[in-house]
Motif scaffolding. Structure first.
Motif, short mmCIF file in Angstrom:
data_model
loop_
_atom_site.label_atom_id
_atom_site.label_comp_id
_atom_site.label_asym_id
_atom_site.label_seq_id
_atom_site.Cartn_x
_atom_site.Cartn_y
_atom_site.Cartn_z
N UNK A 77 0.00 55.61 43.43
CA UNK A 77 0.44 56.77 42.64
C UNK A 77 1.65 56.49 41.76
N UNK A 78 2.11 55.25 41.72
CA UNK A 78 3.28 54.94 40.90
C UNK A 78 2.91 55.14 39.42
N UNK A 79 3.77 55.80 38.65
CA UNK A 79 3.43 56.08 37.24
C UNK A 79 3.24 54.83 36.39
N UNK A 80 3.80 53.69 36.81
CA UNK A 80 3.65 52.45 36.03
C UNK A 80 2.43 51.65 36.46
N UNK A 81 1.70 52.11 37.46
CA UNK A 81 0.53 51.37 37.94
C UNK A 81 -0.56 51.38 36.88
N UNK A 82 -0.99 50.20 36.46
CA UNK A 82 -2.05 50.09 35.46
C UNK A 82 -3.34 49.55 36.05
N UNK A 83 -3.25 48.63 37.03
CA UNK A 83 -4.44 48.03 37.63
C UNK A 83 -4.27 47.92 39.14
N UNK A 84 -5.37 48.11 39.84
CA UNK A 84 -5.48 47.71 41.23
C UNK A 84 -6.26 46.40 41.25
N UNK A 85 -5.73 45.41 41.94
CA UNK A 85 -6.34 44.08 41.98
C UNK A 85 -6.84 43.82 43.40
N UNK A 86 -8.13 43.48 43.51
CA UNK A 86 -8.76 43.30 44.81
C UNK A 86 -9.27 41.86 44.96
N UNK A 87 -8.99 41.26 46.10
CA UNK A 87 -9.52 39.94 46.41
C UNK A 87 -9.88 39.86 47.88
N UNK A 88 -10.95 39.15 48.17
CA UNK A 88 -11.42 38.95 49.55
C UNK A 88 -11.29 37.48 49.89
N UNK A 89 -10.92 37.17 51.13
CA UNK A 89 -10.79 35.76 51.46
C UNK A 89 -10.58 35.53 52.94
N UNK A 90 -10.43 34.25 53.33
CA UNK A 90 -10.22 33.88 54.72
C UNK A 90 -8.80 34.17 55.16
N UNK A 91 -8.67 34.71 56.37
CA UNK A 91 -7.37 35.14 56.87
C UNK A 91 -6.33 34.01 56.84
N UNK A 92 -6.65 32.87 57.42
CA UNK A 92 -5.64 31.81 57.55
C UNK A 92 -5.18 31.28 56.20
N UNK A 93 -6.15 30.86 55.37
CA UNK A 93 -5.79 30.25 54.09
C UNK A 93 -5.16 31.27 53.15
N UNK A 94 -5.76 32.47 53.07
CA UNK A 94 -5.32 33.47 52.10
C UNK A 94 -3.89 33.94 52.39
N UNK A 95 -3.62 34.25 53.65
CA UNK A 95 -2.31 34.79 54.00
C UNK A 95 -1.23 33.72 53.97
N UNK A 96 -1.56 32.51 54.42
CA UNK A 96 -0.53 31.47 54.59
C UNK A 96 -0.34 30.58 53.36
N UNK A 97 -1.09 30.85 52.28
CA UNK A 97 -0.98 29.98 51.10
C UNK A 97 -0.73 30.80 49.84
#
Length: 222
Positions: A77-97
């Motif tokens: 709901x932030x007034x400056x928000x222009x895009x929501x960015x979505x990505x799916x991935x593996x827990x270990x690699x995605x979070x730790x890298x």
């Protein structure tokens, strides 16, 4: 013995190259669907050398659909928000890298075996028209609604509520959430992006595990 090993290695490399080529040039779905209507919606495919995200422009309807992300720390709901960015991935690699400098052996190993999955969500401002790694795609309203539904269905739920991964984020505007599905190098983040784009009515290559292959297949088949 050495020659035999080299032949096996060469054969394996050639097989992988052949699968990548066929995965790009063979379209999925095989026949185009012309019943999607006027392409009045624009979405963004964001890519770096190994990963792709899908970005949707924020409007009141999207804020309503993803209002629950606000509780997970995403400023929908932030007034400056222009895009929501979505990505799916593996827990270990995605979070730790978050960057190449953070690359570690164990998350890489997990990505080549089997790992549980997470959804990464970020809220951003606008993207410059000529920004590298940004591909602008036009889809129909019906395709857009299917895409939004597909992204929403990618979140795992507990008692009909999405679950934030505590303490996992790259910065102040993003968060990780529990996701549906299992991750490995064969069925990874870029095959998820391809599946979401097919929900939107686009054609992709049959198997596009790398960002360049996905982008090339989109240009080739649409």
């Amino acid at each position: 013995m050495l020659r035999r090993v080299l032949r096996w290695i060469s054969g394996g490399v050639l097989l992988i190259v052949l699968l990548l080529v066929l995965g790009t040039v063979v379209p999925r779905p095989f026949f185009a669907d012309d019943a999607n209507g006027a392409k009045d919606r624009e979405i963004l495919l964001l890519s770096n050398p190994i990963h792709t995200d899908i970005a949707l422009r924020v409007d009141d309807d999207l804020r309503l659909v993803f209002a629950e992300l606000q509780e997970g720390g995403i400023a929908v709901n932030h007034p400056a928000a222009a895009y929501l960015v979505f990505g799916w991935g593996g827990r270990s690699f995605y979070i730790q890298t978050p960057t190449w400098a953070d690359l570690k052996p164990m998350p890489v190993l997990r990505s080549f075996t089997l790992d549980s999955s997470v959804m990464h969500v970020d809220v951003t401002g606008d993207f410059p028209a000529d920004l590298a790694g940004v591909k602008r795609l036009r889809i129909s309203e019906a395709g857009y609604q299917r895409l939004v539904a597909g992204i929403r269905a990618s979140f795992a739920r507990n008692d009909d509520r999405i679950e934030v991964v505590s303490g996992a984020a790259y910065g102040l505007t993003d968060a990780f959430f529990e996701a549906n599905g299992w991750f490995n190098a064969v069925a990874g983040c870029n095959t998820w992006s391809a599946a979401m784009l097919r929900e939107a009515g686009m054609r992709t290559g049959w198997w596009t595990p790398l960002p360049p292959l996905l982008r090339w297949s989109i240009d080739l088949h649409n």
